[in-house]
Design an enzyme around this catalytic site. Sequence first.
Site, PDB file in Angstrom:
ATOM      1  N   ASP A  32       0.871  -1.184   0.000  1.00 23.86           N
ATOM      2  CA  ASP A  32       0.000   0.000   0.000  1.00 23.86           C
ATOM      3  C   ASP A  32       0.904   1.228   0.000  1.00 23.86           C
ATOM      4  O   ASP A  32       1.588   1.507   0.988  1.00 23.86           O
ATOM      5  CB  ASP A  32      -0.887  -0.034   1.256  1.00 23.86           C
ATOM      6  CG  ASP A  32      -1.593   1.297   1.514  1.00 23.86           C
ATOM      7  OD1 ASP A  32      -1.984   1.542   2.686  1.00 23.86           O
ATOM      8  OD2 ASP A  32      -1.737   2.097   0.560  1.00 23.86           O
ATOM      9  N   GLY A  40       1.009   5.035   0.106  1.00 22.23           N
ATOM     10  CA  GLY A  40       0.277   6.278   0.355  1.00 22.23           C
ATOM     11  C   GLY A  40       1.188   7.462   0.083  1.00 22.23           C
ATOM     12  O   GLY A  40       2.328   7.292  -0.370  1.00 22.23           O
ATOM     13  N   ASN A  41       0.731   8.653   0.409  1.00 19.71           N
ATOM     14  CA  ASN A  41       1.551   9.845   0.137  1.00 19.71           C
ATOM     15  C   ASN A  41       2.575  10.131   1.226  1.00 19.71           C
ATOM     16  O   ASN A  41       3.392  11.024   1.085  1.00 19.71           O
ATOM     17  CB  ASN A  41       0.632  11.055  -0.073  1.00 19.71           C
ATOM     18  CG  ASN A  41      -0.052  10.997  -1.427  1.00 19.71           C
ATOM     19  OD1 ASN A  41       0.576  11.190  -2.454  1.00 19.71           O
ATOM     20  ND2 ASN A  41      -1.334  10.658  -1.450  1.00 19.71           N
ATOM     21  N   THR A  42       2.513   9.378   2.334  1.00 18.23           N
ATOM     22  CA  THR A  42       3.531   9.546   3.382  1.00 18.23           C
ATOM     23  C   THR A  42       4.366   8.282   3.555  1.00 18.23           C
ATOM     24  O   THR A  42       5.582   8.334   3.643  1.00 18.23           O
ATOM     25  CB  THR A  42       2.856   9.861   4.742  1.00 18.23           C
ATOM     26  OG1 THR A  42       2.192  11.124   4.633  1.00 18.23           O
ATOM     27  CG2 THR A  42       3.886   9.950   5.869  1.00 18.23           C
ATOM     28  N   ALA A  78      -6.975   4.594  -5.573  1.00 15.67           N
ATOM     29  CA  ALA A  78      -6.935   3.127  -5.470  1.00 15.67           C
ATOM     30  C   ALA A  78      -6.983   2.677  -4.014  1.00 15.67           C
ATOM     31  O   ALA A  78      -7.555   1.625  -3.699  1.00 15.67           O
ATOM     32  CB  ALA A  78      -5.673   2.603  -6.151  1.00 15.67           C
ATOM     33  N   ASP A  79      -6.428   3.474  -3.106  1.00 17.58           N
ATOM     34  CA  ASP A  79      -6.463   3.077  -1.689  1.00 17.58           C
ATOM     35  C   ASP A  79      -7.882   3.153  -1.137  1.00 17.58           C
ATOM     36  O   ASP A  79      -8.298   2.302  -0.359  1.00 17.58           O
ATOM     37  CB  ASP A  79      -5.494   3.916  -0.849  1.00 17.58           C
ATOM     38  CG  ASP A  79      -5.752   5.412  -0.948  1.00 17.58           C
ATOM     39  OD1 ASP A  79      -5.122   6.166  -0.169  1.00 17.58           O
ATOM     40  OD2 ASP A  79      -6.577   5.839  -1.786  1.00 17.58           O
TER      41      ASP A  79
HETATM   42  N1  ADP Z   1       5.840   6.469  12.513  1.00 13.34           N
HETATM   43  C1  ADP Z   1       5.125   7.617  12.402  1.00 13.34           C
HETATM   44  N2  ADP Z   1       5.620   8.783  12.866  1.00 13.34           N
HETATM   45  C2  ADP Z   1       4.880   9.898  12.769  1.00 13.34           C
HETATM   46  N3  ADP Z   1       3.665   9.980  12.236  1.00 13.34           N
HETATM   47  C3  ADP Z   1       3.158   8.866  11.764  1.00 13.34           C
HETATM   48  C4  ADP Z   1       3.845   7.635  11.812  1.00 13.34           C
HETATM   49  N4  ADP Z   1       3.076   6.714  11.242  1.00 13.34           N
HETATM   50  C5  ADP Z   1       1.961   7.330  10.870  1.00 13.34           C
HETATM   51  N5  ADP Z   1       1.989   8.636  11.191  1.00 13.34           N
HETATM   52  C6  ADP Z   1       0.879   9.575  11.011  1.00 13.34           C
HETATM   53  O1  ADP Z   1       0.018   9.021  10.016  1.00 13.34           O
HETATM   54  C7  ADP Z   1       0.112   9.734   8.811  1.00 13.34           C
HETATM   55  C8  ADP Z   1       0.577   8.800   7.740  1.00 13.34           C
HETATM   56  O2  ADP Z   1      -0.243   7.664   7.830  1.00 13.34           O
HETATM   57  P1  ADP Z   1      -0.361   6.712   6.583  1.00 13.34           P
HETATM   58  O3  ADP Z   1      -1.612   5.946   6.762  1.00 13.34           O
HETATM   59  O4  ADP Z   1       0.914   5.977   6.384  1.00 13.34           O
HETATM   60  O5  ADP Z   1      -0.546   7.795   5.419  1.00 13.34           O
HETATM   61  P2  ADP Z   1      -0.537   7.528   3.849  1.00 13.34           P
HETATM   62  O6  ADP Z   1      -1.370   6.301   3.614  1.00 13.34           O
HETATM   63  O7  ADP Z   1      -1.150   8.810   3.350  1.00 13.34           O
HETATM   64  O8  ADP Z   1       0.892   7.348   3.465  1.00 13.34           O
HETATM   65  C9  ADP Z   1       1.109  10.826   8.992  1.00 13.34           C
HETATM   66  O9  ADP Z   1       0.570  11.999   8.394  1.00 13.34           O
HETATM   67  C10 ADP Z   1       1.233  10.938  10.498  1.00 13.34           C
HETATM   68  O10 ADP Z   1       0.197  11.789  10.985  1.00 13.34           O
HETATM   69  C1  PAZ Z   2      -7.300  11.174  -1.276  1.00 15.89           C
HETATM   70  C2  PAZ Z   2      -5.954  10.510  -1.363  1.00 15.89           C
HETATM   71  C3  PAZ Z   2      -4.853  11.518  -1.629  1.00 15.89           C
HETATM   72  C4  PAZ Z   2      -5.669   9.817  -0.021  1.00 15.89           C
HETATM   73  O1  PAZ Z   2      -4.352   9.360  -0.056  1.00 15.89           O
HETATM   74  P1  PAZ Z   2      -3.473   9.118   1.294  1.00 15.89           P
HETATM   75  O2  PAZ Z   2      -3.891  10.143   2.296  1.00 15.89           O
HETATM   76  O3  PAZ Z   2      -3.826   7.736   1.723  1.00 15.89           O
HETATM   77  O4  PAZ Z   2      -2.057   9.225   0.875  1.00 15.89           O
HETATM   78  C5  PAZ Z   2      -5.949   9.418  -2.465  1.00 15.89           C
HETATM   79  O5  PAZ Z   2      -7.030   8.550  -2.239  1.00 15.89           O
HETATM   80  C6  PAZ Z   2      -6.077  10.007  -3.852  1.00 15.89           C
HETATM   81  O6  PAZ Z   2      -5.089  10.428  -4.434  1.00 15.89           O
HETATM   82  N1  PAZ Z   2      -7.322   9.988  -4.420  1.00 15.89           N
HETATM   83  C7  PAZ Z   2      -7.530  10.415  -5.792  1.00 15.89           C
HETATM   84  C8  PAZ Z   2      -8.638  11.443  -5.872  1.00 15.89           C
HETATM   85  C9  PAZ Z   2      -9.994  10.939  -5.384  1.00 15.89           C
HETATM   86  O7  PAZ Z   2     -10.045   9.886  -4.706  1.00 15.89           O
HETATM   87  O8  PAZ Z   2     -11.007  11.610  -5.704  1.00 15.89           O
HETATM   88  K     K Z   3      -3.599   5.507   2.793  1.00 16.35           K
END
Ligand code: ADP
Ligand code: PAZ
Ligand code: K
Length: 261
Positions: A7, A9-11, A107-108
Amino acid sequence: MSFLAIDIGNTRLKWALYAGPQPGSPMLAHGAQFLENVEKLAEHDWAALPVPTSLLGCNVAGDGMRRRVEEQLEQLERWDLEPRWVASSAQAGGIVNGYDHPSRLGADRFVALIGARHHVLSRGRGQAPKPALVVMVGTAVTVDALDADGRFLGGLILPGHGIMLRALEGGTAGLRVPTGEVREFPTNTSDALTSGGNFAITGAIERMHRHIVKRCGQEPVTLMTGGAGWKVSPSLDIPHELIDSLIFDGLLAVQAHRLAL
Ligand SMILES: Nc1ncnc2c1ncn2[C@@H]1O[C@H](COP(=O)(O)OP(=O)(O)O)[C@@H](O)[C@H]1O
Ligand SMILES: CC(C)(COP(=O)(O)O)[C@@H](O)C(=O)NCCC(=O)O
Ligand SMILES: [K+]
């Protein structure tokens, strides 16, 4: 028959290795890397893993990040794996995608909805399935509505906590302060920011909950996932469950369905 779920994500990139490609399979290993560290995956996270038989991922961090992850997979010579990435479509895994343009749904979000539908169907043995409220608390926060028939009605996208705080810090002179506590009546800047961000998120969730009750005539099952879910859960007034593996559950359901075709 081990199955690797990814998975992006953006982080963070989250991954999990399962004994088999079907829901309910035991999880053998799991991990996460912040996106800036994905070059560590091959030599650290995955080097000692048993070779997966199949792989399925979802990615919302763009094609460049996908290619960086695929390069990590290629570095593992023993892994002869064709990476496959879920693309949101009109329907899959028991859900119908009600987005104006189904392929534009993240997609998530799509995979989390499939995971949620699987949870709703697997617990309501004999009873009619319930609607679901699917919350993902990540970089952004998504609040998605699934009706009792598995139709995705639509959902909200709002800034995650981190983006809200950075936006306020960047847009003002006086809001660069440490994280505070969630309070009903915050009396300092740190608590005001932390509480404001928290209640913006829980407020949106409670609002969507009301929309679903009005539209579907019954309470949804509320499922929450994402890295920051634990931060939001304590002040969310509606009954809900934190399911860290929700996206992985969706990927397992998609993979099982694909293999059954
Ligand atoms: N190990 C960590 N340290 C700090 N913040 C974290 C950590 N894991 C998750 N987070 C928090 O969760 C968010 C990222 O969660 P995550 O579900 O991985 O995001 P994404 O799916 O967007 O990548 C960060 O914005 C932060 O708030
Ligand atoms: C909204 C999101 C940025 C969430 O991503 P995440 O916070 O998990 O990184 C992602 O689902 C996305 O890029 N969506 C595309 C636009 C939409 O769902 O309308
Ligand atoms: K996510």
